[in-house]
Design an enzyme around this catalytic site. Structure first.
Site, short mmCIF file in Angstrom:
data_model
loop_
_atom_site.label_atom_id
_atom_site.label_comp_id
_atom_site.label_asym_id
_atom_site.label_seq_id
_atom_site.Cartn_x
_atom_site.Cartn_y
_atom_site.Cartn_z
N HIS A 560 0.93 -1.27 0.09
CA HIS A 560 -0.07 0.00 0.02
C HIS A 560 0.76 1.19 -0.01
O HIS A 560 0.31 2.19 0.65
CB HIS A 560 -0.79 -0.12 1.26
CG HIS A 560 -1.88 -1.23 1.11
ND1 HIS A 560 -2.90 -1.15 2.28
CD2 HIS A 560 -2.35 -1.95 0.17
CE1 HIS A 560 -3.63 -2.32 1.81
NE2 HIS A 560 -3.30 -2.59 0.70
C1 LIG Z 1 0.41 -7.61 -4.36
C2 LIG Z 1 -0.28 -6.51 -4.10
C3 LIG Z 1 -1.52 -6.70 -3.38
C4 LIG Z 1 -2.39 -5.57 -2.96
N1 LIG Z 1 -3.59 -5.77 -2.57
C5 LIG Z 1 -4.64 -4.86 -2.29
C6 LIG Z 1 -6.03 -5.05 -1.95
O1 LIG Z 1 -6.31 -6.19 -1.70
N2 LIG Z 1 -6.83 -3.85 -2.08
C7 LIG Z 1 -6.40 -2.74 -2.28
O2 LIG Z 1 -7.25 -1.69 -2.02
N3 LIG Z 1 -5.18 -2.58 -2.42
C8 LIG Z 1 -4.42 -3.49 -2.70
N4 LIG Z 1 -3.03 -3.23 -3.06
C9 LIG Z 1 -2.73 -1.78 -3.37
C10 LIG Z 1 -3.43 -1.00 -4.38
O3 LIG Z 1 -3.49 -2.10 -5.60
C11 LIG Z 1 -2.26 -0.13 -4.95
O4 LIG Z 1 -2.40 1.10 -4.02
C12 LIG Z 1 -3.15 0.55 -6.42
O5 LIG Z 1 -3.23 -0.16 -7.30
C13 LIG Z 1 -2.24 1.74 -6.73
O6 LIG Z 1 -2.64 2.27 -7.75
P1 LIG Z 1 -1.59 3.27 -8.90
O7 LIG Z 1 -2.62 3.78 -9.92
O8 LIG Z 1 -1.23 4.38 -7.63
O9 LIG Z 1 -0.41 2.71 -9.31
P2 LIG Z 1 -0.32 1.35 -10.17
O10 LIG Z 1 -1.84 0.72 -10.27
O11 LIG Z 1 0.89 0.60 -9.83
O12 LIG Z 1 -0.17 1.65 -11.73
C14 LIG Z 1 1.01 2.55 -11.98
C15 LIG Z 1 0.95 1.99 -13.76
O13 LIG Z 1 1.81 2.68 -13.95
C16 LIG Z 1 3.00 1.91 -14.97
N5 LIG Z 1 4.25 2.57 -14.93
C17 LIG Z 1 5.05 2.83 -13.98
N6 LIG Z 1 6.23 3.40 -14.40
C18 LIG Z 1 5.86 3.42 -15.74
C19 LIG Z 1 6.69 4.13 -16.58
N7 LIG Z 1 8.00 4.53 -16.42
N8 LIG Z 1 6.45 3.96 -18.21
C20 LIG Z 1 5.20 3.32 -18.40
N9 LIG Z 1 4.30 2.93 -17.38
C21 LIG Z 1 4.85 3.08 -16.20
C22 LIG Z 1 2.93 0.46 -14.15
O14 LIG Z 1 3.11 -0.58 -15.13
C23 LIG Z 1 1.60 0.45 -13.82
O15 LIG Z 1 0.81 -0.21 -14.51
C24 LIG Z 1 -2.14 -4.28 -3.70
C25 LIG Z 1 -1.00 -4.03 -4.14
C26 LIG Z 1 -0.08 -5.31 -4.59
C27 LIG Z 1 1.14 -4.97 -5.25
#
Ligand SMILES: Cc1cc2nc3c(=O)[nH]c(=O)nc-3n(C[C@H](O)[C@H](O)[C@H](O)COP(=O)(O)OP(=O)(O)OC[C@H]3O[C@@H](n4cnc5c(N)ncnc54)[C@H](O)[C@@H]3O)c2cc1C
Ligand SMILES: *[C@@H]1O[C@H](CO)[C@@H](O)[C@H](O)[C@H]1NC(C)=O
Ligand SMILES: *[C@@H]1O[C@H](CO)[C@@H](O)[C@H](O)[C@H]1NC(C)=O
Ligand SMILES: *[C@@H]1O[C@H](CO)[C@@H](O)[C@H](O)[C@H]1NC(C)=O
Length: 626
Positions: A560
């Site tokens: 998280h």
């Molecule tokens: C194993 C795991 C279990 C989890 N379990 C839960 C749960 O049960 N419930 C819950 O609420 N939350 C859970 N979380 C947390 C939740 O999924 C995250 O907080 C949330 O998905 C984050 O969203 P985001 O959009 O900030 O980042 P992300 O969803 O990580 O998206 C970032 C995206 O940007 C892309 N990216 C990064 N850098 C670059 C670059 N330089 N060029 C192009 N693309 C790039 C990545 O590939 C990714 O697709 C979990 C996370 C993980 C990893």
């Protein structure tokens, strides 16, 4: 019908190396995925076509990262028909395997994971390989919403009222609640008419159709201990519940499936996969962002944003991209050879949730639990294809409880939990195939020393109940390792740096013991497996000192991580983006993802990130008069 085992082994074998090397998911999965998704065919679903931009192609908006946030933004911004939107994502497609809710822990072993590691820790991950904690992050269309455990949890109203009190106008609970509801399509019948839930949105929320026998015991335990069984996303958070999940007919509903696939043929939305952004293009004189540079199939491209670049690359990715583009602490940037453009505290304020996951509880009836063998059985596979059965348990979780430790006494919000208990239908002890071990980073010798004495039959009669520290006080930091975006940054989460965090998690261990001691669980003779952890044997088993030692060994992140591009008003020296998510001091650049959270909510972070993205899209439309 041994396909689950076979696939598991294939993925596991690809594991470590693939996760580190960033190899693409095998295209064989695309074919299988078509096959599995085809029954029953859902018109909302289908692969998002890949766009190959030409050099210097112009768009109105360029969204970086198709994760929990980026997928929402791409959908909402392209609702304006004359806005041309480009979504860039480093990863490729999800596959049928990542759709299976119980296999969530295994996905971190695939090339869908960026495979970050923390810096070595002093007080955490001590018996994991090299004292580093594994930090999985999604590298796939849907981002971490494809790797995550599907749990849908929003947090306490005061989590957001606190954001507003820090000067973030527009972010109090009554202002963000409409955005939680906007994205939601609540499928749980008794919650569809709740004023806290939405119906008709893109993101499907449902219970697992599988009713674990443990769920009944968990509910009884809560009642015996005086806690209500309730909707923790409703009026009150404290209490026991069945996990709400981002799930469509028993399968994972990632943000890619929810927000991108239904609009995949929209003319003005282009999605470029396997595209790694290297740098944000910022004019040093006007300080305006005008595009990004990215890599696709070993070729470099520049694309131009006529209006804005929106970073949704996540807590690690967005911070790193800002830093390599010259936005961050000036001294640190110079030391890495990056000319500083804007001095901002990027990478500070890293916050995360840790959970103690090393314990296993033994019962005298294996039919209560779901471990490797059950999960891989033909019966389970057949039930899954019909949208039912134990494989639909979100990450294996069968119960959640939100509680308060004695350390919550100084929280002015009376109903806000600081401890969560997650009941898993299986446990680390039942990890016959070694996959959970690899995810946690637990060594085989540790595993055999602790669980080797249990006969296989008994290992399948185990479940887990893990306390999660949801109001941590320790704060970490992300810094650049090098000026190249391809080199993973240093991640120093500082777990348990504040001793109260360790104390709270130890209280969590005691709370679990009280739940296990209730009449319902005792009908099955539930007991803690009492082999001391290696390195903690000198301490009296079950003493406070013993649990401190055990917690520091096998606590892992719940993934998280938030906060590295903190939101705060102009003039706040700790802030990176404004309450409208614009990067302070620059033009044409916003950040919208988990990184903007000023303080981590007492919840899982996916639902809050989707809310942030919904609100960001609305603010962008307002700011451009649409
Ligand atoms: C194993 C795991 C279990 C989890 N379990 C839960 C749960 O049960 N419930 C819950 O609420 N939350 C859970 N979380 C947390 C939740 O999924 C995250 O907080 C949330 O998905 C984050 O969203 P985001 O959009 O900030 O980042 P992300 O969803 O990580 O998206 C970032 C995206 O940007 C892309 N990216 C990064 N850098 C670059 C670059 N330089 N060029 C192009 N693309 C790039 C990545 O590939 C990714 O697709 C979990 C996370 C993980 C990893
Ligand atoms: C939230 O903000 C709105 C608008 O500024 C205000 O009317 C409302 O009273 C605020 N609610 C709380 C709980 O502060
Ligand atoms: C919602 O429906 C349930 C029955 O399914 C009912 O018990 C409840 O009172 C209703 N709540 C509201 C707010 O209408
Ligand atoms: C399980 O243990 C309980 C309590 O010791 C006992 O009453 C019960 O009969 C046992 N059940 C089985 C299936 O062995």
């Amino acid at each position: 019908m041994r396909w689950t085992v076979v696939v598991l082994c294939v993925l596991a074998a690809r594991g470590g190396g693939a996760a580190r090397g960033g190899v693409r998911a095998p295209s064989m999965f695309d074919a299988w995925t078509e096959l599995f998704r085809a029954r029953p065919r859902d018109p909302r679903e289908g692969f998002v076509p890949d766009h190959r931009p030409h050099h210097k192609e112009q768009f109105d908006f360029i969204v970086v990262g198709a994760g929990s946030a980026g997928s929402v933004l791409a959908n909402r911004l392209s609702e304006v028909p004359d806005w041309k939107v480009l979504l860039l994502e480093a990863g490729g497609n999800e596959n049928f395997f990542s759709d299976i809710p119980i296999f969530a822990p295994f996905l971190s072993l695939t090339s869908m994971n960026w495979g970050y590691n923390s810096d070595p820790q002093e007080k955490a991950c001590k018996d994991l390989r090299g004292n580093v904690c594994f930090m999985p992050r999604g590298k796939v269309l849907g981002g971490s919403s494809v790797l995550n455990f599907l749990i849908y949890q929003r947090g306490h109203p005061d989590d957001y009222n606190d954001w507003a009190r820090m000067g973030n106008d527009g972010w109090n609970y009554s202002e963000v609640l409409p955005y939680f509801k906007k994205s939601e399509n609540m499928m749980i019948p008794e919650l569809r008419n709740s004023s806290y839930h939405g119906v008709g949105g893109y993101l499907e929320i449902d219970y697992s159709p599988y009713r674990s026998p443990l769920e009944r015991l968990f509910r009884e335990a809560g009642e015996e201990l005086g806690h209500a069984w309730r909707d923790p996303n409703g009026e009150h958070v404290l209490g026991f519940s069945k996990p709400q999940a981002t799930m469509r007919r028993g399968r994972r509903c990632s943000t890619s499936k929810a927000f991108l696939e239904p609009v995949r043929f929209r003319e003005n939305l282009k999605v470029s996969k396997h595209s790694t952004v290297l740098r944000i293009l910022i004019d040093p004189t006007s300080k305006a962002a005008y595009g990004v540079e990215f890599m696709k199939d070993k070729k470099r491209y520049e694309v131009i944003a006529r209006r804005e670049v929106v970073l949704s690359a996540g807590t690690i990715g967005s911070a790193q991209l800002l830093l390599v583009s010259g936005v961050g602490p000036a001294g640190e940037l110079r030391a890495r050879g990056v000319p500083p453009l804007q001095d901002l505290p990027v990478g500070h304020n890293l916050q995360d949730h840790v959970t103690f996951s090393g314990n296993a509880f033994i019962v005298n009836d294996s039919s209560l639990c779901v471990n490797d063998a059950t999960a891989a059985s033909p019966a389970a596979a057949a039930a899954y294809l019909a949208g039912r059965g134990p494989l639909t348990l979100p990450g294996g979780a069968a119960g959640l409880a939100f509680l308060r430790t004695s350390l919550a006494a100084d929280d002015p919000a009376p109903g806000r939990p600081d401890m969560e208990l997650v009941m898993g239908a299986g446990s680390l002890a039942g990890d016959m195939l070694g996959i959970l071990r690899s995810l946690l980073g637990v060594t085989d010798s540790w595993f055999w020393q602790v669980y080797g004495s249990l006969p296989p039959r008994v290992r399948l009669s185990t479940f887990a109940m893990n306390p999660v520290l949801i109001r941590p006080r320790s704060v970490g930091r992300l810094t650049l390792r090098s000026a190249r975006v391809q080199d993973p940054p240093h991640i120093q989460p500082n777990y348990f740096h504040d001793p109260r965090d360790l104390q709270a998690l130890r209280e969590g261990v005691r709370m679990v013991q009280r739940v296990i001691a209730t009449r319902g669980f005792q009908r099955y003779g539930a007991r803690l497996h009492a082999t001391p952890f290696p390195g903690c044997e000198r301490l009296r088993f079950d003493s406070d000192q013993y649990w401190d030692c055990a917690i520091m060994q096998t606590s892992i992140t719940l993934d998280h991580q938030v906060g590295t591009c903190k939101m705060g008003p102009a003039g706040d020296p700790t802030a990176v983006v404004s309450p409208r998510l614009a990067v302070h001091g620059l033009r044409g650049l916003r950040v919208a993802d988990a990184s903007i959270m000023p303080r981590i909510p007492a919840a899982h972070t996916h639902a809050p990130v989707v809310m942030i993205a919904e609100k960001a899209a609305d603010m962008i439309k307002q700011d451009w008069g649409r």
